[in-house]
Motif scaffolding. Structure first.
Motif, short mmCIF file in Angstrom:
data_model
loop_
_atom_site.label_atom_id
_atom_site.label_comp_id
_atom_site.label_asym_id
_atom_site.label_seq_id
_atom_site.Cartn_x
_atom_site.Cartn_y
_atom_site.Cartn_z
N GLN A 17 119.38 90.45 -20.49
CA GLN A 17 118.14 90.07 -21.00
C GLN A 17 118.42 88.81 -21.94
O GLN A 17 117.56 87.78 -21.91
N ASP A 19 121.12 86.77 -21.56
CA ASP A 19 122.00 85.70 -20.73
C ASP A 19 122.32 86.08 -19.27
O ASP A 19 123.23 86.80 -19.06
N ALA A 20 121.40 85.93 -18.46
CA ALA A 20 121.40 86.33 -17.13
C ALA A 20 122.58 85.74 -16.35
O ALA A 20 122.62 85.87 -15.15
N SER A 21 123.21 84.55 -16.76
CA SER A 21 124.08 84.01 -16.22
C SER A 21 125.46 84.51 -16.29
O SER A 21 126.43 83.91 -15.71
N ARG A 54 115.73 87.84 -12.18
CA ARG A 54 116.45 86.92 -13.33
C ARG A 54 116.00 85.63 -13.23
O ARG A 54 115.70 84.93 -11.90
N VAL A 55 115.65 84.98 -14.37
CA VAL A 55 115.06 83.47 -14.39
C VAL A 55 115.95 82.72 -15.21
O VAL A 55 116.60 83.24 -16.18
N THR A 56 115.74 81.46 -15.03
CA THR A 56 116.09 80.49 -16.06
C THR A 56 114.99 80.18 -16.95
O THR A 56 113.98 80.04 -16.53
N LEU A 57 115.03 80.33 -18.22
CA LEU A 57 114.25 79.62 -19.23
C LEU A 57 114.37 78.17 -19.36
O LEU A 57 115.59 77.90 -19.72
N ILE A 58 113.20 77.73 -19.35
CA ILE A 58 113.19 76.16 -19.45
C ILE A 58 112.34 75.56 -20.56
O ILE A 58 111.33 76.36 -21.18
N ASP A 59 112.62 74.89 -21.42
CA ASP A 59 112.04 74.35 -22.68
C ASP A 59 111.01 73.42 -22.31
O ASP A 59 111.26 72.24 -21.69
N THR A 150 111.98 86.60 -24.58
CA THR A 150 111.54 87.65 -23.44
C THR A 150 112.45 88.95 -23.45
O THR A 150 112.01 89.86 -22.72
#
Length: 165
Positions: A17, A19-21, A54-59, A150
């Motif tokens: 949660q 770091d999904a990478s 799983r998602v990428t958080l964007i600024d 998140t």
């Protein structure tokens, strides 16, 4: 449901949660497992619904989406049909990043992200108020975000699982 998770599961969830990478090998190393059992645990938690995606958080600021609003929305007539119609509309509005039904004097609390005040005004007039379902909107402009995460408080899950034993 919390009884289905042991401390290793909780550590895996906490890692992904944040770091999904991370690869399965990296997660396995950090929780003290080999890759295969770690992968099986992750798959089991996905199938059980603990992991939704799983998602990428964007600024948003890096993209010029600098204007955030918390809007309290009251429907003109909060019937089952109108609630469902409004919730269907919200799904079509990309500016709305979160919408929750709430208790109290309003029906919904919404987190809206857009480029500037003029874009929000257009959203407010054309979409929210233009829907004819809404009778009142109280907008609160976000000045600064003191905390944004998140990550769920998994320590509370482990505590409740231990206390129910």
């Amino acid at each position: 449901m919390s009884q289905e998770l042991d401390s290793i599961d909780a550590r895996i969830l906490d890692l992904i949660q944040h770091d999904a990478s991370l690869s399965v090998a990296e997660i396995a190393e950090r929780v003290g497992l080999s890759s295969s059992p770690c992968w099986r645990r992750i798959k089991r938690m996905e199938e059980a619904g603990f992991i939704k995606g799983r998602v990428t958080l964007i600024d948003n600021h890096a993209l010029g989406l600098n204007f955030e609003v918390i809007a309290s929305v009251k429907l003109a007539l909060p019937s089952k049909e109108n609630l469902e119609a409004f919730e269907a509309l919200v799904q079509l509005w990309p500016e709305v990043v979160e919408c929750m039904t709430v208790t109290g004097a309003v029906d919904y609390s919404m987190h809206i992200v857009t480029t500037d005040m003029h874009a929000y005004d257009n959203f407010l007039r054309d979409k929210l108020l233009g829907s004819k379902l809404v009778s009142d909107v109280q907008s609160r402009i976000v000045i600064r975000v003191a905390k944004k995460t998140t990550a769920l408080p998994l320590g509370l899950v482990r505590q409740s699982a231990k206390s129910s034993d």
